[in-house]
Design a protein around this motif. Structure first.
Motif, mmCIF file in Angstrom:
data_model
loop_
_atom_site.group_PDB
_atom_site.id
_atom_site.type_symbol
_atom_site.label_atom_id
_atom_site.label_comp_id
_atom_site.label_asym_id
_atom_site.label_seq_id
_atom_site.Cartn_x
_atom_site.Cartn_y
_atom_site.Cartn_z
ATOM 1 N N ARG A 34 0.709 -1.241 0.043
ATOM 2 C CA ARG A 34 0.063 0.218 0.488
ATOM 3 C C ARG A 34 0.916 1.288 -0.110
ATOM 4 O O ARG A 34 2.009 1.254 0.075
ATOM 5 N N VAL A 35 -0.069 2.578 -0.416
ATOM 6 C CA VAL A 35 1.463 3.721 0.048
ATOM 7 C C VAL A 35 0.290 3.828 1.053
ATOM 8 O O VAL A 35 -0.936 4.327 1.793
ATOM 9 N N VAL A 36 1.773 4.422 2.619
ATOM 10 C CA VAL A 36 1.022 4.943 3.704
ATOM 11 C C VAL A 36 0.751 6.184 3.609
ATOM 12 O O VAL A 36 2.675 7.170 2.985
ATOM 13 N N LEU A 37 0.296 7.238 3.766
ATOM 14 C CA LEU A 37 0.295 8.826 3.976
ATOM 15 C C LEU A 37 0.408 9.171 5.905
ATOM 16 O O LEU A 37 -0.395 8.609 6.009
ATOM 17 N N LEU A 38 1.291 9.952 5.864
ATOM 18 C CA LEU A 38 1.604 10.106 6.974
ATOM 19 C C LEU A 38 2.166 11.370 7.479
ATOM 20 O O LEU A 38 2.381 12.101 7.047
#
Ligand code: TYD
Length: 241
Positions: A115-119
């Motif tokens: 997945r693409v994780v945006l923090l």
């Protein structure tokens, strides 16, 4: 002070080393968002997540401190109930504990699933706030981040840079938490710290001018993320076969 990043405002940094900036996970893609108070990170993250989903990516978003049970407890303790004179070391320890939980419970599993994780904030927040801001040695804070996250480094970090006066203005209509109340000189050090970090790691950071309209900032973010993803995809495919 001439700390302006030399070539980054509204221009994603081009660098061959972006392809592998010390990657410590094998499949997904980790983008972190950093900046001072009122830099508009959360709006930008929400809009980016919608956009990436519409492009067919599986996206996970999370905020620091928070998201996990321990993280939310740390948020409550640090930002709402702690005494004003908590030591910088204790403050750092709590943020680090929240980070370790977030990485183990949410971020690493999502990355492993591709997945693409945006923090919304990550280790650079501790370097900027507890390091440059509170006066702990920035390199020591970086080393502790590496220890607590087992070396998980972002693929890309978007720094939304806003002058301290503008952040104060934007945050005026909501109640200030303990760190927001820390004063202008503290927040000036945080901002300078971020800009310093971006200058030292241009292959990882993209610095955007947060005083620009939301739409322009969003399109610059999309450009930077798509470019970085495009560089990564062939590598991921090779690894996952
Ligand atoms: P938050 O309400 O999420 O603010 P913002 O919208 O600005 O992200 O509060 C997070 C606060 O905690 C913010 O003042 C920055 C601070 N912080 C640190 O001092 N160190 C850290 O490591 C992290 C993650 C946050």
């Amino acid at each position: 002070m001439s700390l302006a990043p030399s070539r980054t405002i509204f221009r994603p940094v081009q660098s061959p080393s972006r392809r592998d900036p010390g990657r410590t996970h094998t499949r997904g893609f980790l983008v972190t968002f950093e900046g001072g108070e009122g830099s508009g990170k959360s709006t930008q993250i929400e809009r980016l997540a919608d956009f990436l989903r519409s492009e067919g990516h599986e996206v996970v978003t999370a905020r620091e401190p928070g998201t996990t049970q321990v993280g939310e407890a740390v948020r409550e303790l640090l930002l709402r109930t702690a005494r004003e004179d908590l030591t910088p070391e204790s403050e750092l320890a709590l943020f680090l504990a929240a980070r370790a939980e977030l990485v183990a419970e949410v971020v690493r599993p999502a990355l492993e699933a591709g997945r693409v994780v945006l923090l919304d904030r990550y280790g650079d927040s501790s370097v900027a706030y507890q390091g440059y801001g509170r006066g702990l040695e920035p390199d020591r804070v970086k080393a502790l981040n590496a220890f607590f996250t087992r070396g998980l480094t972002p693929d890309l970090t978007v720094l939304i840079d806003v002058p301290v006066e503008a952040s104060a203005e934007r945050s005026r209509n909501r109640p200030a938490d303990r760190i927001e109340r820390a004063g202008r000189s503290f927040h000036g050090k945080v901002r300078d710290g971020y800009r310093d970090m971006a200058l030292n790691e241009p292959e990882r950071f993209v610095v955007l001018d947060g005083t620009e309209p939301i739409d322009s900032v969003q399109s610059a973010i999309r450009g930077a993320v798509l470019e970085a993803l495009a560089e990564r995809i062939p590598t991921s495919r090779t690894e996952s076969t």
